[in-house]
Enzyme design. Structure first.
Site, PDB file in Angstrom:
ATOM      1  N   HIS A 111      45.211 -27.798 -54.824  1.00  0.00           N
ATOM      2  CA  HIS A 111      44.988 -28.629 -53.449  1.00  0.00           C
ATOM      3  C   HIS A 111      44.554 -27.713 -52.431  1.00  0.00           C
ATOM      4  O   HIS A 111      44.829 -26.476 -52.321  1.00  0.00           O
ATOM      5  CB  HIS A 111      46.704 -29.298 -53.418  1.00  0.00           C
ATOM      6  CG  HIS A 111      46.434 -30.265 -52.437  1.00  0.00           C
ATOM      7  ND1 HIS A 111      46.436 -30.151 -51.126  1.00  0.00           N
ATOM      8  CD2 HIS A 111      46.792 -31.631 -52.774  1.00  0.00           C
ATOM      9  CE1 HIS A 111      46.417 -31.406 -50.522  1.00  0.00           C
ATOM     10  NE2 HIS A 111      46.424 -32.130 -51.536  1.00  0.00           N
ATOM     11  N   ASP A 139      48.711 -35.803 -58.580  1.00  0.00           N
ATOM     12  CA  ASP A 139      48.082 -36.769 -59.549  1.00  0.00           C
ATOM     13  C   ASP A 139      48.431 -36.045 -61.061  1.00  0.00           C
ATOM     14  O   ASP A 139      48.265 -36.656 -62.013  1.00  0.00           O
ATOM     15  CB  ASP A 139      46.357 -36.180 -59.363  1.00  0.00           C
ATOM     16  CG  ASP A 139      46.226 -36.856 -58.356  1.00  0.00           C
ATOM     17  OD1 ASP A 139      45.273 -36.461 -57.491  1.00  0.00           O
ATOM     18  OD2 ASP A 139      46.234 -38.347 -57.929  1.00  0.00           O
TER      19      ASP A 139
HETATM   20  C1  SDX Z   1      44.042 -35.209 -54.298  1.00  0.00           C
HETATM   21  O1  SDX Z   1      43.474 -33.408 -49.505  1.00  0.00           O
HETATM   22  C2  SDX Z   1      44.235 -34.187 -50.078  1.00  0.00           C
HETATM   23  O2  SDX Z   1      45.216 -34.479 -49.366  1.00  0.00           O
HETATM   24  C3  SDX Z   1      44.220 -35.002 -51.461  1.00  0.00           C
HETATM   25  C4  SDX Z   1      45.151 -35.645 -51.860  1.00  0.00           C
HETATM   26  C5  SDX Z   1      45.926 -36.651 -51.192  1.00  0.00           C
HETATM   27  O3  SDX Z   1      47.000 -37.075 -51.156  1.00  0.00           O
HETATM   28  O4  SDX Z   1      44.685 -37.281 -50.500  1.00  0.00           O
HETATM   29  O5  SDX Z   1      46.439 -34.666 -52.084  1.00  0.00           O
HETATM   30  C6  SDX Z   1      44.916 -36.061 -53.195  1.00  0.00           C
HETATM   31  O6  SDX Z   1      43.076 -35.381 -54.167  1.00  0.00           O
HETATM   32  C7  SDX Z   1      44.943 -34.059 -54.935  1.00  0.00           C
HETATM   33  C8  SDX Z   1      43.765 -33.151 -55.763  1.00  0.00           C
HETATM   34  C9  SDX Z   1      43.206 -33.838 -56.807  1.00  0.00           C
HETATM   35  N1  SDX Z   1      42.215 -33.045 -57.576  1.00  0.00           N
HETATM   36  C10 SDX Z   1      42.536 -32.247 -58.612  1.00  0.00           C
HETATM   37  O7  SDX Z   1      43.615 -32.188 -59.168  1.00  0.00           O
HETATM   38  C11 SDX Z   1      41.342 -31.737 -59.231  1.00  0.00           C
HETATM   39  C12 SDX Z   1      41.597 -30.310 -59.460  1.00  0.00           C
HETATM   40  N2  SDX Z   1      41.763 -29.493 -58.446  1.00  0.00           N
HETATM   41  C13 SDX Z   1      40.613 -28.906 -58.184  1.00  0.00           C
HETATM   42  O8  SDX Z   1      39.379 -29.548 -58.267  1.00  0.00           O
HETATM   43  C14 SDX Z   1      40.930 -28.157 -56.836  1.00  0.00           C
HETATM   44  O9  SDX Z   1      41.942 -27.493 -56.615  1.00  0.00           O
HETATM   45  C15 SDX Z   1      40.960 -29.121 -55.524  1.00  0.00           C
HETATM   46  C16 SDX Z   1      39.619 -29.804 -55.320  1.00  0.00           C
HETATM   47  C17 SDX Z   1      42.092 -30.111 -55.282  1.00  0.00           C
HETATM   48  C18 SDX Z   1      40.993 -28.237 -54.220  1.00  0.00           C
HETATM   49  O10 SDX Z   1      39.734 -27.375 -54.168  1.00  0.00           O
HETATM   50  P1  SDX Z   1      39.517 -26.296 -52.998  1.00  0.00           P
HETATM   51  O11 SDX Z   1      40.677 -26.247 -51.937  1.00  0.00           O
HETATM   52  O12 SDX Z   1      38.109 -26.450 -52.693  1.00  0.00           O
HETATM   53  O13 SDX Z   1      39.557 -25.086 -53.966  1.00  0.00           O
HETATM   54  P2  SDX Z   1      38.720 -24.170 -54.733  1.00  0.00           P
HETATM   55  O14 SDX Z   1      37.882 -25.329 -55.465  1.00  0.00           O
HETATM   56  O15 SDX Z   1      37.816 -23.560 -53.907  1.00  0.00           O
HETATM   57  O16 SDX Z   1      39.532 -23.597 -55.790  1.00  0.00           O
HETATM   58  C19 SDX Z   1      39.878 -22.089 -55.260  1.00  0.00           C
HETATM   59  C20 SDX Z   1      39.876 -21.240 -56.665  1.00  0.00           C
HETATM   60  C21 SDX Z   1      38.681 -21.407 -57.511  1.00  0.00           C
HETATM   61  O17 SDX Z   1      38.648 -20.375 -58.260  1.00  0.00           O
HETATM   62  P3  SDX Z   1      37.759 -18.921 -57.817  1.00  0.00           P
HETATM   63  O18 SDX Z   1      36.556 -19.356 -57.421  1.00  0.00           O
HETATM   64  O19 SDX Z   1      38.510 -18.479 -56.537  1.00  0.00           O
HETATM   65  O20 SDX Z   1      37.923 -18.109 -58.830  1.00  0.00           O
HETATM   66  O21 SDX Z   1      40.923 -22.141 -57.636  1.00  0.00           O
HETATM   67  C22 SDX Z   1      40.243 -22.486 -58.794  1.00  0.00           C
HETATM   68  C23 SDX Z   1      38.773 -22.739 -58.619  1.00  0.00           C
HETATM   69  O22 SDX Z   1      38.010 -22.444 -59.349  1.00  0.00           O
HETATM   70  N3  SDX Z   1      40.835 -23.761 -59.032  1.00  0.00           N
HETATM   71  C24 SDX Z   1      41.162 -24.271 -60.163  1.00  0.00           C
HETATM   72  C25 SDX Z   1      41.608 -25.772 -59.854  1.00  0.00           C
HETATM   73  N4  SDX Z   1      41.700 -25.616 -58.846  1.00  0.00           N
HETATM   74  C26 SDX Z   1      41.128 -24.742 -58.148  1.00  0.00           C
HETATM   75  N5  SDX Z   1      40.896 -23.850 -61.502  1.00  0.00           N
HETATM   76  C27 SDX Z   1      41.067 -24.387 -62.543  1.00  0.00           C
HETATM   77  N6  SDX Z   1      41.907 -25.617 -62.699  1.00  0.00           N
HETATM   78  C28 SDX Z   1      41.997 -26.224 -61.232  1.00  0.00           C
HETATM   79  N7  SDX Z   1      42.600 -27.450 -61.358  1.00  0.00           N
END
Ligand code: SDX
Length: 430
Positions: free
Chosen positions: A307, A364
């Site tokens: 998140h 989620d």
């Molecule tokens: C919602 O903003 C809100 O409030 C949203 C929400 C709401 O109520 O409106 O809470 C609802 O959208 C919840 C999130 C739902 N999305 C997911 O579950 C999709 C999977 N999660 C990721 O895509 C990610 O965690 C995000 C999009 C939620 C957050 O992304 P960020 O903050 O941009 O962080 P990032 O993508 O830069 O990740 C940081 C690191 C990365 O690795 P490195 O490059 O540092 O090595 O963490 C890794 C990412 O690759 N990572 C994951 C991951 N989530 C982040 N790796 C594997 N699986 C995951 N789920």
């Protein structure tokens, strides 16, 4: 906390005010940055940028706190009804008994959609994604109930539109499901509560009796409450962006639905459930899922984890996990997906990759299992998120329009394309 920040640039010290909110969050106010330095800020994904002051929702990502207008999400999930929570978010206070009764009456009176709109459902392909249907029809609702556009009394028109949207999105969602399975529409029932009405429109039919299960009603009520708002998330910021141009509430909500659809945002609940189903059907091991999630060369992400704000357990995931166990203990949920979800969560919470990146289950991760247990089809999970989030979108749209300081949103950029170059005639091009 200091009340100013100094920027040293090109030999000068420039002082900017620091504003602090009621929960001791602070921001450097850079409203005069460009005027005094010619600089703009660069902040991909707005990870460090506050777009507004807001009194609606407080999220503490480090400590896993979520409050709507000061009320903890745990208290609201345990005690409130969804219409009550919607009123709180939009109008700022818990409704009195009289206000709640009148609001419920408006929801009942505005549950029907215009009969002409039924043709839309019939003309769409049965495989049409319900988020595409919902976003299209929400914009159309304003054309069939144009009070928002025509009514001189803007406050009354807004209050009507609040009830019109919150009530009708249930009907649109249920009708899109009935159309997709080729069954007749089941009309709203004025005698049923908000959530019971939706479940009845979804699952009852002339062919088979359907008794609305109170446990399912309670679960749906909790699910909608925990989804109702989350401050400046992607879809809410979209609603504010579109609304800042003075576009209508219908058009702004339509844009919010489209933003929520993405798999990185609200679409994650569908993706998370599909992952659990893939594990169940393919026999893919939890170990393989974890390896794929960590593999930079694999686009697969463990949806429902991670998140932008929560760097601890999402309090909404905690509430929903508790609900899953309540369902399970009452024998209403013997879904093998729950076992797989628990194994995945356990593995992730012990895995250094997830620990280092502070990746915890988000809202989620468990919502899909509950919706699945209710019989909600997988491709409707994000529609359920939208039904829950609608009051939050409306609340932020209203707050922005009530704010004398608000103006059309227009971010800047740094241009990195070609500098000036002469025109090339077609004949001279290679
Ligand atoms: C919602 O903003 C809100 O409030 C949203 C929400 C709401 O109520 O409106 O809470 C609802 O959208 C919840 C999130 C739902 N999305 C997911 O579950 C999709 C999977 N999660 C990721 O895509 C990610 O965690 C995000 C999009 C939620 C957050 O992304 P960020 O903050 O941009 O962080 P990032 O993508 O830069 O990740 C940081 C690191 C990365 O690795 P490195 O490059 O540092 O090595 O963490 C890794 C990412 O690759 N990572 C994951 C991951 N989530 C982040 N790796 C594997 N699986 C995951 N789920």
């Amino acid at each position: 906390m200091s009340d100013s920040a100094t920027l040293h640039y090109q030999g000068k010290d420039l002082v900017f005010p620091v504003i602090t909110g009621t929960e001791n969050e602070s921001a450097m106010d850079i409203s005069l940055l460009r005027k005094s330095t010619g600089l703009v800020t660069m902040d991909y994904g707005y990870q460090n940028t506050g777009s507004t002051r807001s009194k609606i929702t407080f999220v503490d990502g480090a400590n896993g706190i979520l409050r709507y207008r000061g009320y903890n999400i745990e208290d609201l999930a345990a005690n409130a009804m969804f219409p009550e929570t919607a009123w709180l978010l939009i109008y700022g206070e818990l409704p009195s008994a009289d206000q709640l009764q009148k609001f419920r009456q408006m929801l009942t009176e505005n549950a029907l959609i215009h009969e002409n709109l039924l043709n839309f459902f019939r003309e769409m392909p049965p495989s049409a994604h319900p988020m595409g249907i919902l976003s299209s029809i929400v914009n159309a609702l304003g054309l069939f109930t144009p009070r928002f556009y025509d009514d001189e009394n803007k406050a009354e028109a807004f209050n009507f539109t609040v009830a019109n949207l919150i009530s009708k999105v249930r009907t649109v969602a249920a009708f899109s499901y009935k159309a997709s399975i080729g069954e007749p529409f089941v009309y709203p029932d004025a005698e049923k509560s908000y959530c019971a009405n939706f479940l009845n429109m979804m699952f009852s039919s002339k062919a088979k009796p359907y008794n609305v299960d109170p446990l399912m009603v309670q679960a749906l009520n909790t699910l909608l409450i925990v989804h109702a708002d989350h401050e400046q998330n992607c879809s809410t910021s979209t609603v504010r962006m579109v609304g800042s141009s003075q576009a209508s509430l219908y058009a702004s909500v339509c844009a919010g639905i489209c933003a929520l659809w993405g798999p990185l945002h609200g679409g994650a609940n569908q993706a998370a459930l599909e992952t659990l189903m893939q594990v169940q059907q393919s026999g893919m091991s939890v170990k393989t899922v974890m390896e794929r999630a960590k593999d930079k060369n694999d686009p697969f992400k463990l949806s429902g984890f991670g998140h932008r704000v929560y760097k601890s357990y999402d309090p909404r995931a905690k509430v929903l996990k508790g609900l899953v166990h309540t369902f399970f203990n009452k024998g209403s949920l013997n879904d093998p997906l729950m076992e797989i979800a628990s194994e995945l969560e356990e593995a992730a919470l012990k895995d250094d990759y997830f620990i280092e990146r502070k990746l915890y289950p988000n809202v989620d991760f468990y919502s899909g299992i509950l919706y699945h247990a209710m019989g909600i089809p997988t491709n409707m999970l994000t529609v359920m998120f939208a039904i829950g989030r609608l009051p939050g979108w409306i609340a932020h749209w209203k707050e922005m329009h009530d704010d004398p300081e608000s103006k059309i949103n227009r971010p800047r950029q740094i241009y990195t394309g070609h500098t000036e170059r002469p025109w090339i005639k077609l004949a001279d091009r290679v």
